[in-house]
Design a protein around this motif. Structure first.
Motif, PDB file in Angstrom:
ATOM      1  N   ASP A 177       0.864  -1.173   0.000  1.00  0.00           N
ATOM      2  CA  ASP A 177       0.000   0.000   0.000  1.00  0.00           C
ATOM      3  C   ASP A 177       0.902   1.225   0.000  1.00  0.00           C
ATOM      4  O   ASP A 177       1.382   1.650   1.032  1.00  0.00           O
TER       5      ASP A 177
ATOM      6  N   ARG B  92       6.133   2.748 -11.051  1.00  0.00           N
ATOM      7  CA  ARG B  92       5.487   1.639 -10.351  1.00  0.00           C
ATOM      8  C   ARG B  92       5.913   0.302 -10.973  1.00  0.00           C
ATOM      9  O   ARG B  92       6.240  -0.651 -10.271  1.00  0.00           O
TER      10      ARG B  92
ATOM     11  N   THR C 143       1.916   4.923   0.013  1.00  0.00           N
ATOM     12  CA  THR C 143       1.316   6.207   0.395  1.00  0.00           C
ATOM     13  C   THR C 143       1.653   7.265  -0.643  1.00  0.00           C
ATOM     14  O   THR C 143       0.926   8.218  -0.821  1.00  0.00           O
ATOM     15  N   GLN C 144       2.769   7.060  -1.332  1.00  0.00           N
ATOM     16  CA  GLN C 144       3.175   7.990  -2.386  1.00  0.00           C
ATOM     17  C   GLN C 144       2.659   7.463  -3.722  1.00  0.00           C
ATOM     18  O   GLN C 144       2.753   6.275  -4.014  1.00  0.00           O
ATOM     19  N   GLN C 145       2.095   8.334  -4.524  1.00  0.00           N
ATOM     20  CA  GLN C 145       1.610   7.947  -5.843  1.00  0.00           C
ATOM     21  C   GLN C 145       2.765   7.956  -6.838  1.00  0.00           C
ATOM     22  O   GLN C 145       3.558   8.889  -6.855  1.00  0.00           O
TER      23      GLN C 145
ATOM     24  N   ASP D 137       3.991   7.240 -11.028  1.00  0.00           N
ATOM     25  CA  ASP D 137       3.495   7.091 -12.387  1.00  0.00           C
ATOM     26  C   ASP D 137       3.663   5.626 -12.797  1.00  0.00           C
ATOM     27  O   ASP D 137       4.345   4.857 -12.129  1.00  0.00           O
ATOM     28  N   ASP D 138       3.033   5.243 -13.899  1.00  0.00           N
ATOM     29  CA  ASP D 138       3.052   3.839 -14.325  1.00  0.00           C
ATOM     30  C   ASP D 138       4.464   3.295 -14.510  1.00  0.00           C
ATOM     31  O   ASP D 138       4.754   2.173 -14.115  1.00  0.00           O
TER      32      ASP D 138
END
Length: 166
Positions: free
Chosen positions: A31, A41, A33-35, A37-38
């Motif tokens: 999970d 990730r 917490t920081q978004q 980019d594709d």
């Protein structure tokens, strides 16, 4: 709610055929917490899988965007080549995005075709949105949409729709 959850876990432990190999499988959730980019990730997931496979005792590692036993809150409507839907027919289908070696990790036996491999990798992002993506489907979907025909090489598409919670 907690009692129901515990009772469900107890039943899952005694289920003889859960559809996957539960022996020596470790499942965990990430999970962030920081978004990301594709691209970032995807890089993180590849690095994680590579590092997991170097741990002592680990034979294979795979990853899924959804855990098999977790309820899904969205479904996808299927449009299959050669299949004509009846008026009002529910074309919902649950989709799980998985990594290479996921089927091997979970101990799934494939009836036909193959799992995902390096040849199926696509660059992250919308570089080629019309490119075909490989898919592995279960026997129920194969029978429903392709009948007695061999589903390998057949085409279908899907679009998101809210779950009807039937």
């Amino acid at each position: 709610g907690a009692a129901l959850f515990i009772r469900t876990l107890g039943k899952l432990r005694t289920t003889e055929n859960a559809g996957f190999n539960r022996e020596n499988v470790v499942v965990f959730n990430l999970d962030f917490t920081q978004q990301f980019d594709d691209k970032r990730r995807t890089t993180l997931y590849k690095e994680l899988l590579a590092r997991l496979e170097t741990l002592p005792g680990v034979r294979v590692a795979g990853m899924s965007a959804d855990f098999l036993l977790r309820p899904l809150y969205s479904r996808d409507g299927i449009v299959a080549e050669g299949y004509t839907a009846r008026p009002g027919e529910d074309l919902g289908c649950h989709v799980h995005r998985v990594s290479e070696r996921y089927f091997e990790t979970m101990g799934f036996s494939l009836v036909g075709g193959r799992g995902f491999g390096p040849q199926d990798r696509r660059p992250a992002g919308p570089a080629n949105p019309s490119a075909l993506e490989p898919a592995v489907i279960n026997q129920a979907m194969a029978r429903r949409y392709f009948g007695d025909a061999n589903p390998i090489g057949r085409r279908f598409s899907y679009h998101s729709q809210p779950d009807k919670f039937r």
